[in-house]
Motif scaffolding. Structure first.
Motif: not given
Length: 444
Positions: A35-50, A124-130, A138-144
């Motif tokens: 549901f999302i177009y044209s985004y920078g996947q390489c920037g994803l890790p840097y959202v984790v720490d703000g 399939d356990l909760a807490g296992v992420h890719t 966003e699933d990872l962030l809500s779990d962290l």
């Protein structure tokens, strides 16, 4: 002319924009299963720490922009399930579970790739992420949450190391598990050792030559099971690689490589007429290796997508290829590579020589000079450049880009001496470190 593009990210929408610019009145439909177009996947890790404040900052153009400004029929929640290449029809299902069929004159496959999951038991356990998409992050962030004290990361490539840094910056204890003998397999072992040293310096627990066999827990992951025993953890991030999203092409006659990526020619055409492919789902011609390769990077996806769009629009726009250039940050280190490392050269049967050098990134007498570690691989018979690896806290990006340009133009090691590179003590020495390597007489 009806253009259909499967995939709404880098390659797909780069192609769509070229068609829009070059074919007046073109009927362009893009099909994105998310549901999302044209985004920078390489920037994803840097959202984790703000460092990047929000995933919204990563979106280059939203779906409404493509629809309202450019008149592209940009659809979301549309998953393609099969293609009829004879009738030139695309079939699939939308988010409501309703089937759809779309006719095309020209079709682009730009479906990207999906993270691999090498562990079946407990995956399939909760807490296992890719982490490959914004929803996954966003699933990872809500779990962290604050309750999470310890995170285990599987895989020592780009994503694994970048996530190790940003998770650590959140105050969590981090364990990184690598199946092989060293992280960053794009590096030879002696260069990778600098990354190992940095991990130890930053209190990252690094387990090498270790295979994860299962995840265990009561509804949520609590342990990682290896051949050496159980390791307690609160959360797991799996970053062991990706596989091309091409399973829906079965029965089309489109030729795929062993890894499932689409084989394309210089004009990004597949083996089936009127069908093109680009990005992480496609193979890439490697100029140095002189053969098809698979090095999925955002830069290549955008370039291939742009050229695929031009070719679909009737222009002659060949993709000359890649040399395999990449760079990453790991705490205080930058790691840059281009071309082949020594292991690759040996594996492919090249007769080669290797040179290594430690040098300052600027004039040694100028304040702040930092040490670079460089390894260069050349073809033995004529000293043609084959690859470089550079590790250090500063100046890596400049040198790896210079070397990549030299590789692209098939230069030799002595040719580096003739380059007219910028010099002033705050920026460089009289002889750039790459040129110092070219002057060396000692050989590995």
């Amino acid at each position: 002319m009806k253009y259909v593009i499967i995939g709404g990210d880098a390659a797909g929408m780069s192609a769509a924009m070229e068609i829009y610019r070059n074919v007046p009145g073109a009927e362009i439909t893009s099909l994105e299963r998310g549901f999302i177009y044209s985004y920078g996947q390489c920037g994803l890790p840097y959202v984790v720490d703000g460092r990047i404040s929000s995933t919204k900052r990563l979106i280059a153009r939203d779906v409404e922009t493509f629809r309202d400004k450019y008149g592209i029929d940009a659809r979301v929640g549309h998953e393609v399930e099969r293609i009829d290449v004879d009738k030139q029809l695309v079939f699939g299902t939308n988010a409501s579970g309703e089937p759809f069929t779309i006719a095309y004159d020209k079709l682009l496959i730009a479906t990207g790739a999906t993270p691999t999951m090498p562990v079946e038991e407990g995956a399939d356990l909760a807490g296992v992420h890719t982490v490959k998409t914004i929803p996954q992050l966003e699933d990872l962030l809500s779990d962290l949450t604050s309750d999470i004290e310890h995170v285990t990361i599987m895989g020592g490539g780009y994503i694994g190391l970048e996530m190790a840094e940003t998770i650590h910056a959140c105050g969590k204890k981090v364990r990184l598990i690598q199946r092989g003998s060293h992280v960053t397999k794009i590096l030879d072992p002696e260069l990778a050792q600098h990354v190992h040293d940095e991990a130890k310096k930053q209190d990252i627990e690094l387990l090498l030559n270790t295979t994860v066999q299962a995840f265990e827990g009561n509804g949520r992951v609590e342990r990682v099971i290896t051949e050496s025993g159980a390791l307690a953890t609160d959360l797991v991030i799996v970053a062991t690689g990706i596989k091309p999203n091409t399973q829906f092409l079965e029965g089309t006659g489109i030729v795929l490589a062993k890894n499932g990526a689409v084989i394309v020619n210089r004009h990004l055409e597949t083996s089936v007429e009127n069908i093109y492919a680009a990005g992480d789902c496609a193979m890439h011609f490697n100029i140095v290796k002189e053969r098809l390769d698979y090095i999925p990077l955002g830069t290549t996806a955008n370039k291939q997508g742009r050229l695929a769009g031009l070719n679909m629009a009737g222009k002659c726009a060949p993709f000359r290829g890649i040399v395999g250039t990449s760079i990453m940050k790991f705490f205080n280190l930058s790691v840059g590579t281009t071309g082949m490392n020594e292991h690759m050269a040996k594996e492919l049967g090249f007769e080669y020589e290797a040179y290594k050098l430690s040098a300052r990134h600027i004039a040694g007498y100028y304040p702040g000079a930092q040490r670079l570690y460089i390894k260069i691989v050349v073809r033995k018979r004529d000293q043609q450049l084959l690859g470089a690896q550079i590790v250090g806290p500063a100046g890596v990006d400049k040198r790896i880009d210079v070397f990549a340009t030299a590789l692209y133009n098939k230069m030799t090691l002595p040719d580096l001496l003739d380059l007219d590179l910028a010099y002033a003590p705050p920026y460089n020495g009289v002889w750039d470190p790459l040129q110092q390597a070219a002057r060396m007489n000692g050989r590995l």
